[in-house]
Write a protein that holds these residues in place. Structure first.
Motif, PDB file in Angstrom:
ATOM      1  N   GLN A  77      13.827  62.754   3.669  1.00  0.00           N
ATOM      2  CA  GLN A  77      14.073  61.632   2.765  1.00  0.00           C
ATOM      3  C   GLN A  77      12.756  61.033   2.282  1.00  0.00           C
ATOM      4  O   GLN A  77      12.632  60.665   1.116  1.00  0.00           O
ATOM      5  CB  GLN A  77      14.913  60.564   3.473  1.00  0.00           C
ATOM      6  CG  GLN A  77      15.155  59.327   2.657  1.00  0.00           C
ATOM      7  CD  GLN A  77      16.003  58.284   3.386  1.00  0.00           C
ATOM      8  OE1 GLN A  77      16.073  57.137   2.969  1.00  0.00           O
ATOM      9  NE2 GLN A  77      16.640  58.665   4.483  1.00  0.00           N
ATOM     10  N   PRO A  95       9.469  62.762  -1.488  1.00  0.00           N
ATOM     11  CA  PRO A  95       8.735  61.926  -2.453  1.00  0.00           C
ATOM     12  C   PRO A  95       7.260  61.768  -2.106  1.00  0.00           C
ATOM     13  O   PRO A  95       6.414  61.713  -3.011  1.00  0.00           O
ATOM     14  CB  PRO A  95       9.477  60.584  -2.399  1.00  0.00           C
ATOM     15  CG  PRO A  95      10.245  60.596  -1.128  1.00  0.00           C
ATOM     16  CD  PRO A  95      10.594  62.024  -0.877  1.00  0.00           C
ATOM     17  N   ARG A  99       5.693  64.814  -3.588  1.00  0.00           N
ATOM     18  CA  ARG A  99       5.601  64.765  -5.050  1.00  0.00           C
ATOM     19  C   ARG A  99       4.426  63.884  -5.501  1.00  0.00           C
ATOM     20  O   ARG A  99       3.659  64.259  -6.395  1.00  0.00           O
ATOM     21  CB  ARG A  99       6.900  64.212  -5.639  1.00  0.00           C
ATOM     22  CG  ARG A  99       8.088  65.165  -5.576  1.00  0.00           C
ATOM     23  CD  ARG A  99       9.212  64.614  -6.432  1.00  0.00           C
ATOM     24  NE  ARG A  99      10.379  65.485  -6.394  1.00  0.00           N
ATOM     25  CZ  ARG A  99      11.445  65.283  -5.623  1.00  0.00           C
ATOM     26  NH1 ARG A  99      11.470  64.248  -4.799  1.00  0.00           N
ATOM     27  NH2 ARG A  99      12.473  66.109  -5.660  1.00  0.00           N
ATOM     28  N   ARG A 147      20.693  69.011  -2.745  1.00  0.00           N
ATOM     29  CA  ARG A 147      19.731  67.975  -3.140  1.00  0.00           C
ATOM     30  C   ARG A 147      18.320  68.261  -2.658  1.00  0.00           C
ATOM     31  O   ARG A 147      17.343  68.002  -3.383  1.00  0.00           O
ATOM     32  CB  ARG A 147      20.208  66.620  -2.608  1.00  0.00           C
ATOM     33  CG  ARG A 147      19.331  65.421  -2.984  1.00  0.00           C
ATOM     34  CD  ARG A 147      19.954  64.153  -2.413  1.00  0.00           C
ATOM     35  NE  ARG A 147      19.106  62.987  -2.556  1.00  0.00           N
ATOM     36  CZ  ARG A 147      19.276  62.012  -3.447  1.00  0.00           C
ATOM     37  NH1 ARG A 147      20.271  62.085  -4.304  1.00  0.00           N
ATOM     38  NH2 ARG A 147      18.473  60.971  -3.481  1.00  0.00           N
ATOM     39  N   SER A 158      10.961  69.588 -11.560  1.00  0.00           N
ATOM     40  CA  SER A 158      11.584  69.054 -10.341  1.00  0.00           C
ATOM     41  C   SER A 158      10.629  68.226  -9.499  1.00  0.00           C
ATOM     42  O   SER A 158      11.057  67.492  -8.613  1.00  0.00           O
ATOM     43  CB  SER A 158      12.142  70.213  -9.494  1.00  0.00           C
ATOM     44  OG  SER A 158      11.082  70.968  -8.907  1.00  0.00           O
ATOM     45  N   GLU A 177       8.720  60.806  -9.211  1.00  0.00           N
ATOM     46  CA  GLU A 177       9.795  59.826  -9.287  1.00  0.00           C
ATOM     47  C   GLU A 177      10.493  59.780  -7.936  1.00  0.00           C
ATOM     48  O   GLU A 177      10.525  60.770  -7.210  1.00  0.00           O
ATOM     49  CB  GLU A 177      10.806  60.205 -10.374  1.00  0.00           C
ATOM     50  CG  GLU A 177      10.206  60.311 -11.782  1.00  0.00           C
ATOM     51  CD  GLU A 177      11.174  60.920 -12.772  1.00  0.00           C
ATOM     52  OE1 GLU A 177      12.260  61.382 -12.333  1.00  0.00           O
ATOM     53  OE2 GLU A 177      10.847  60.938 -13.975  1.00  0.00           O
ATOM     54  N   GLN A 209      13.999  59.608  -6.205  1.00  0.00           N
ATOM     55  CA  GLN A 209      15.430  59.732  -6.459  1.00  0.00           C
ATOM     56  C   GLN A 209      16.168  58.521  -5.911  1.00  0.00           C
ATOM     57  O   GLN A 209      15.739  57.897  -4.944  1.00  0.00           O
ATOM     58  CB  GLN A 209      15.978  60.998  -5.790  1.00  0.00           C
ATOM     59  CG  GLN A 209      15.509  62.297  -6.415  1.00  0.00           C
ATOM     60  CD  GLN A 209      16.025  63.496  -5.640  1.00  0.00           C
ATOM     61  OE1 GLN A 209      15.603  63.743  -4.521  1.00  0.00           O
ATOM     62  NE2 GLN A 209      16.947  64.228  -6.225  1.00  0.00           N
ATOM     63  N   ARG A 210      17.302  58.227  -6.533  1.00  0.00           N
ATOM     64  CA  ARG A 210      18.143  57.170  -5.999  1.00  0.00           C
ATOM     65  C   ARG A 210      18.915  57.691  -4.802  1.00  0.00           C
ATOM     66  O   ARG A 210      19.007  58.905  -4.585  1.00  0.00           O
ATOM     67  CB  ARG A 210      19.108  56.667  -7.074  1.00  0.00           C
ATOM     68  CG  ARG A 210      18.411  56.057  -8.278  1.00  0.00           C
ATOM     69  CD  ARG A 210      17.344  55.053  -7.886  1.00  0.00           C
ATOM     70  NE  ARG A 210      17.876  53.978  -7.052  1.00  0.00           N
ATOM     71  CZ  ARG A 210      17.157  53.221  -6.238  1.00  0.00           C
ATOM     72  NH1 ARG A 210      15.852  53.435  -6.110  1.00  0.00           N
ATOM     73  NH2 ARG A 210      17.722  52.252  -5.533  1.00  0.00           N
ATOM     74  N   PRO A 232      21.714  59.126  -2.367  1.00  0.00           N
ATOM     75  CA  PRO A 232      22.801  60.056  -2.690  1.00  0.00           C
ATOM     76  C   PRO A 232      24.112  59.309  -2.888  1.00  0.00           C
ATOM     77  O   PRO A 232      24.388  58.316  -2.230  1.00  0.00           O
ATOM     78  CB  PRO A 232      22.863  60.987  -1.475  1.00  0.00           C
ATOM     79  CG  PRO A 232      22.182  60.237  -0.386  1.00  0.00           C
ATOM     80  CD  PRO A 232      21.145  59.387  -1.043  1.00  0.00           C
TER      81      PRO A 232
END
Length: 420
Positions: free
Chosen positions: A312, A316, A319, A381, A396, A400, A402-403, A405
């Motif tokens: 989780q 990010p 990224r 995901r 991908s 950013e 992601q919000r 799930p």
């Protein structure tokens, strides 16, 4: 030519490499000007969080399938040294030792299971920390029908550690053992015991979720033991500090994680788990040319909460580390990472799952509803694109967050309570 080296190809490492390639592509910088190299002992990316499942083949993604289309080089080998002052990574490969010079480094070697010095633990226990370890357990379970052990106890498994990994494995084991026994037309009893040193099972999950976990374990027939301290392990079971003996030919250790020990090679601040402190840009505090992400690093989210060891946060962090390491190398502005939500979706096997939100872990869904969300996370995901499309792979890794799930309540008046 300048070089970005990423050590590790787990969730943080893989997304760091893709993120760096994306930023270079955005800036129109080719591989002849800046090269990206990923170092990992495996030639695959492992969906590690699925190691408790029976089907392991779908959890392995060849690195070439993701890295080749975007022009990222992979060196298969084990990192044995990192010289921060000389900006060099030493890698032991099947062909010999290599020295990789870097202008920027992303340290993403992840975490590893903590194995205390309990007599017999290393020799007589299993774990699911890696794909190879999970396969070893799978092969062991498959061989139980032919074992020469006491028939009445051959299907007894003791899982030690009732954190998320231990609970998820224990939830799956009754069904897996039943299928193995049925294939051999056996009738021996199946017994799965989940033990923990704490006074409750799933103690980090909060009171609401703990009540759900307790119901699920009872429904699945998983025995639970708390306040357990193991002093020795052998081929036939475990001995507790109380002197009690738990007979079990299969013991799986799931108790505790720590950052990869190679972090000690970097002269920077670390926390009690050995994780490297990074700023909001994922740059290691105290090292100008080193970034870090995933389980090997920690960043402040909102005091007192820091990133946790999970995909989780690892994805990010990767990224942003990838984006920023390329931007910093080329003198471009970096982007700070801000994550303003936290969820936990815990798989409870055939019973379902439990979905919590917030750092206080309020339960918002359980059973089949939460299970559907968990399967979406585990099977779609968190996977990189597998199409081979350079454009899709690079896109991908946009920096950013992601919000959370999506989960929908099952009743007629249900609403989507979290965004996609």
């Amino acid at each position: 030519m300048k070089n970005i080296v990423v050590v590790g190809s787990g969730f943080a490492g893989l997304w760091s490499a893709i993120g760096a390639a994306r930023k270079l592509d955005e800036l129109g910088v080719g591989a002849d000007a800046v090269g990206i190299t990923v170092v990992d002992q495996n030639d695959f990316h492992s969906i590690r969080v699925r190691n408790y499942e029976e089907d392991l083949e779908s959890t392995v993604i060849p690195l070439a399938r993701v890295l080749d289309p975007i022009g990222v080089r992979h060196v298969q080998g084990t990192v044995s040294d990192i010289d921060a002052s000389g900006q060099t990574v030493t890698v032991d490969t099947p062909a010999g030792r290599q020295y990789l010079a870097y202008d920027r480094l992303v340290y993403a070697l992840g975490s590893q299971l903590r194995r205390p010095a309990i007599p017999g633990l290393a020799e007589h226990s299993f774990d699911i920390d890696t794909y190879q370890a999970a396969k070893r357990l799978e092969q062991h379970l498959a061989g139980l029908p032919d074992s020469q052990r006491d028939n009445r106890g051959k299907y007894t498994v003791l899982v030690v550690g009732a954190g998320l990994t231990g609970i998820e494995l224990a939830s799956e084991l009754p069904g897996r053992l039943e299928a193995i026994r049925a294939a051999h037309h056996g009738d021996e009893p199946i017994r799965v015991i989940l033990a923990d040193s704490n006074s409750s099972i799933g103690s980090d999950m909060g009171e609401q979720a703990m009540a759900v976990i307790e119901r699920a374990m009872a429904a699945l027939g998983v025995e639970t033991r708390t306040d357990v301290a193991i002093t020795s392990v052998d081929a036939t079971g475990a001995t507790l500090a109380s002197g009690e003996r738990i007979p079990a030919p299969t013991i799986v250790w799931c108790a505790g994680m720590q950052a990869n020990e190679l972090g000690k090679l970097l002269p920077v601040e670390k926390d009690r788990l050995g994780r490297i402190a990074v700023d909001e840009f994922m740059r290691a505090k105290g090292l100008r040319n080193v970034f870090a992400a995933g389980d090997a690093a920690w960043s402040m989210l909102d005091a007192p909460h820091t990133t946790v060891m999970s995909c989780q946060h690892g994805r990010p962090m990767g990224r942003y580390a990838g984006h920023n390491v390329a931007a910093d190398l080329l003198g471009k502005p970096m982007l700070p990472l801000h994550i303003d939500w936290y969820t936990t979706v815990l798989d409870l096997g055939p019973w379902g799952a439990v979905y919590t939100t917030g750092w206080d872990r309020q339960v918002i869904a359980s059973g089949e509803t939460a299970k559907n969300t968990k399967q979406t996370i585990n099977c779609r995901r968190i996977y990189p694109p597998l199409s081979g499309s350079r454009a899709e792979i690079l896109a991908s890794a946009a920096p950013e967050v992601q919000r959370p799930p999506e989960v929908k309540l099952a009743d007629a008046n249900s609403q989507t309570v979290l965004g996609a």
